[in-house]
Motif scaffolding. Structure first.
Motif, short mmCIF file in Angstrom:
data_model
loop_
_atom_site.label_atom_id
_atom_site.label_comp_id
_atom_site.label_asym_id
_atom_site.label_seq_id
_atom_site.Cartn_x
_atom_site.Cartn_y
_atom_site.Cartn_z
N SER A 35 -9.91 -2.01 -4.14
CA SER A 35 -9.59 -3.21 -4.91
C SER A 35 -10.83 -3.94 -5.41
CB SER A 35 -8.72 -4.17 -4.07
OG SER A 35 -7.47 -3.59 -3.84
N VAL A 36 -11.98 -3.29 -5.29
CA VAL A 36 -13.24 -3.90 -5.73
C VAL A 36 -13.95 -2.96 -6.70
CG1 VAL A 36 -15.49 -4.77 -5.00
CG2 VAL A 36 -13.50 -5.13 -3.54
N ALA A 37 -14.24 -3.46 -7.90
CA ALA A 37 -15.05 -2.73 -8.87
C ALA A 37 -16.44 -3.36 -8.88
CB ALA A 37 -14.43 -2.80 -10.26
N LYS A 38 -17.44 -2.55 -9.14
CA LYS A 38 -18.81 -3.07 -9.18
C LYS A 38 -19.40 -2.79 -10.55
CE LYS A 38 -19.44 -2.47 -4.24
NZ LYS A 38 -19.34 -3.83 -3.83
N VAL A 39 -20.16 -3.75 -11.06
CA VAL A 39 -20.92 -3.59 -12.30
C VAL A 39 -22.36 -3.99 -12.01
CG1 VAL A 39 -18.92 -3.96 -13.79
CG2 VAL A 39 -20.35 -5.90 -13.17
N ASN A 40 -23.28 -3.45 -12.81
CA ASN A 40 -24.69 -3.76 -12.57
C ASN A 40 -25.50 -3.49 -13.83
OD1 ASN A 40 -26.95 -4.53 -11.16
ND2 ASN A 40 -26.80 -2.96 -9.59
N ALA A 41 -26.65 -4.10 -13.89
CA ALA A 41 -27.63 -3.85 -14.95
C ALA A 41 -28.99 -3.72 -14.29
CB ALA A 41 -27.63 -4.99 -15.97
N THR A 61 -13.21 -8.44 -7.64
CA THR A 61 -11.94 -8.14 -6.98
C THR A 61 -10.87 -7.95 -8.05
OG1 THR A 61 -12.57 -9.40 -5.03
CG2 THR A 61 -10.23 -8.95 -5.32
N LEU A 62 -10.18 -6.82 -7.98
CA LEU A 62 -9.17 -6.47 -8.97
C LEU A 62 -7.78 -6.94 -8.54
CD1 LEU A 62 -10.36 -2.80 -9.54
CD2 LEU A 62 -10.90 -4.80 -10.95
#
Length: 150
Positions: A35-41, A61-62
């Motif tokens: 239920s957790v997606a991660k994004v990053n740069a 949190t989705l």
């Protein structure tokens, strides 16, 4: 997306010439936390021994788990990068993370890996194989907009 500890789906942009950073992680999933997606740069760093300076990763949190269909996106603009999940702005990176060269998209499903360093994130006897990640669409536009529907 497949469920299961140790599965690590990702959609990310890296430079055409292959030497990252910069790197934009439109989606990273650690499927022991579906239920957790991660994004990053990531951007270049001057710190000795470090891969990059990074804005996160940011955990989002989705409303429904990653095992259900979602759309992930990044809009690269001159003043920053906007990250979207299901058409809604999830987080932003400032202008210092805007890539300075042409990028291309990689979509992959890794097994185990070096991140995170957490035993709960590794394959266990509950992980089912074969595991697949179905990509419904990947769209890239000149001008910096990228969408991944999985």
């Amino acid at each position: 997306m497949p469920a299961g500890s140790g599965l690590w789906p990702a959609g990310w942009l890296i430079p055409v010439e292959g030497n990252a950073p910069p790197e934009l992680d439109i989606l990273e999933g650690l499927m022991h936390q579906p239920s957790v997606a991660k994004v990053n740069a990531h951007k270049r760093t001057t710190r000795p021994g470090a891969y990059s300076d990074q804005m996160g990763p940011k955990s989002i949190t989705l409303a429904k788990p990653m095992t259900e269909r979602h759309t992930y996106g990044a809009h690269v603009k001159t003043d920053g990068v906007d990250f979207y999940i299901d058409g809604k702005l999830a987080t932003q990176a400032d202008a210092s993370y805007v890539p300075d060269r042409p990028m291309y998209l990689i979509c992959n499903l890794a097994v185990n890996g070096s991140w995170p360093r957490d035993a709960k994130a590794l394959v266990n006897d509950q992980t089912k194989f074969p595991a697949t990640m179905t990509i419904h669409a990947a769209r890239l536009w000149e001008g910096g907009l990228s969408w991944l529907s999985v």
